[in-house]
Design a protein around this motif. Sequence first.
Motif, mmCIF file in Angstrom:
data_model
loop_
_atom_site.group_PDB
_atom_site.id
_atom_site.type_symbol
_atom_site.label_atom_id
_atom_site.label_comp_id
_atom_site.label_asym_id
_atom_site.label_seq_id
_atom_site.Cartn_x
_atom_site.Cartn_y
_atom_site.Cartn_z
ATOM 1 N N VAL A 81 8.745 -1.416 -7.412
ATOM 2 C CA VAL A 81 10.112 -1.184 -7.232
ATOM 3 C C VAL A 81 10.761 -1.910 -8.364
ATOM 4 N N THR A 82 11.998 -0.959 -8.779
ATOM 5 C CA THR A 82 12.794 -1.368 -9.780
ATOM 6 C C THR A 82 14.104 -1.507 -9.505
ATOM 7 N N MET A 83 14.292 -0.736 -8.444
ATOM 8 C CA MET A 83 15.845 -0.685 -8.086
ATOM 9 C C MET A 83 16.171 -1.215 -6.757
ATOM 10 N N GLU B 166 0.779 -1.191 -0.011
ATOM 11 C CA GLU B 166 0.100 -0.130 -0.032
ATOM 12 C C GLU B 166 0.896 1.303 0.120
ATOM 13 N N TYR B 167 1.936 1.368 0.815
ATOM 14 C CA TYR B 167 2.600 2.412 1.015
ATOM 15 C C TYR B 167 3.703 2.729 -0.337
ATOM 16 N N ILE B 168 4.239 1.531 -0.959
ATOM 17 C CA ILE B 168 4.732 1.533 -2.236
ATOM 18 C C ILE B 168 3.943 2.433 -3.137
ATOM 19 N N ARG C 187 10.999 -10.194 -4.228
ATOM 20 C CA ARG C 187 10.038 -10.310 -5.305
ATOM 21 C C ARG C 187 8.602 -9.604 -5.026
ATOM 22 N N LYS C 188 8.140 -9.622 -3.695
ATOM 23 C CA LYS C 188 7.032 -9.062 -3.200
ATOM 24 C C LYS C 188 6.995 -7.663 -3.616
ATOM 25 N N ILE C 189 7.988 -6.929 -3.464
ATOM 26 C CA ILE C 189 7.785 -5.467 -3.641
ATOM 27 C C ILE C 189 8.174 -5.067 -4.797
ATOM 28 N N SER C 190 8.642 -5.899 -5.678
ATOM 29 C CA SER C 190 9.052 -5.593 -7.105
ATOM 30 C C SER C 190 7.638 -5.721 -7.911
ATOM 31 N N GLU C 191 6.992 -6.572 -7.237
ATOM 32 C CA GLU C 191 5.431 -6.701 -7.967
ATOM 33 C C GLU C 191 4.501 -5.434 -7.722
ATOM 34 N N ILE D 50 7.096 4.472 -4.946
ATOM 35 C CA ILE D 50 8.371 4.010 -4.120
ATOM 36 C C ILE D 50 9.003 3.412 -5.619
ATOM 37 N N VAL D 51 10.367 3.880 -5.858
ATOM 38 C CA VAL D 51 10.907 2.898 -6.955
ATOM 39 C C VAL D 51 12.189 2.271 -6.560
ATOM 40 N N ALA D 52 12.733 2.480 -5.508
ATOM 41 C CA ALA D 52 13.832 1.956 -4.712
ATOM 42 C C ALA D 52 14.033 1.334 -3.683
ATOM 43 N N ALA D 53 14.469 0.211 -3.401
ATOM 44 C CA ALA D 53 14.518 -0.412 -1.920
ATOM 45 C C ALA D 53 15.928 -0.690 -1.533
ATOM 46 N N ILE D 54 16.183 -0.412 -0.128
ATOM 47 C CA ILE D 54 17.451 -0.859 0.283
ATOM 48 C C ILE D 54 17.232 -2.196 1.167
ATOM 49 N N LEU D 55 17.929 -3.262 0.876
ATOM 50 C CA LEU D 55 17.675 -4.647 1.615
ATOM 51 C C LEU D 55 18.759 -4.584 2.753
#
Length: 215
Positions: A172-174, A141-143, A165-169, A148-153
């Motif tokens: 998020v592409t980076m 919901e937040y993305i 994989r979940k958040i890329s759906e 949001i286009v990027a995530a730091i793991l």
Amino acid sequence: MSGQYRDYPKHLIRKLPRYYRYLNEQKQLGREYISSNELALLMGISPSQVRQDFNRFLYNGYHGVGYNVSAILEQITELLDLKTKKNTIIIGAGNLGQSLSNYDELKNCGFEIKAFFDINPKLTGAVINGIKVFDMDKIGEYIEAENIVAAILALPTEGTSEIARKISEYGVTMFLNFNPVFFEFERDVFIENVHIDDNLMMLSYKGAGERNDEK
């Protein structure tokens, strides 16, 4: 000019951040021009390689003067798309995630940290370095709401690939991944892996060689 990096060899693109760093240092020192010989010495490559690299993206120096530091910094900034704001989240609000949220270079490269996400319910609602921590259940919901286009793991190994994989759906592409986990995506997603343990092993190896030389 952003987005055109695919027209350039990958080995050149990999060198651009180092060029940027050294040129920026020279700019801070008040340098207006720098020669290929000087830049080659900083980079640890040959002057001809510097000239070849810069010719790749159609930048030529001035004979007897060198390269205009500010102009070439601007060109690299455009090539790497550093001025575009990229809304970013950090997955994992532990020590690593908290430290990264304070890292100025993220913002300097256009990555704006908007939120933390963590599975620890005790952290939900907390504000760390001015950034709020949300429960993982709210991430999709937040993305979508915050673009949001990027995530730091910055989380433990277990479950990292599933979360990515979940958040890329959700769009998020980076990904900047601080986890020694390999994963692939079916869609266009870009991943930069940071393996600190690899650097530590190499540091240990080099240190061992130095100690052996002293014996």
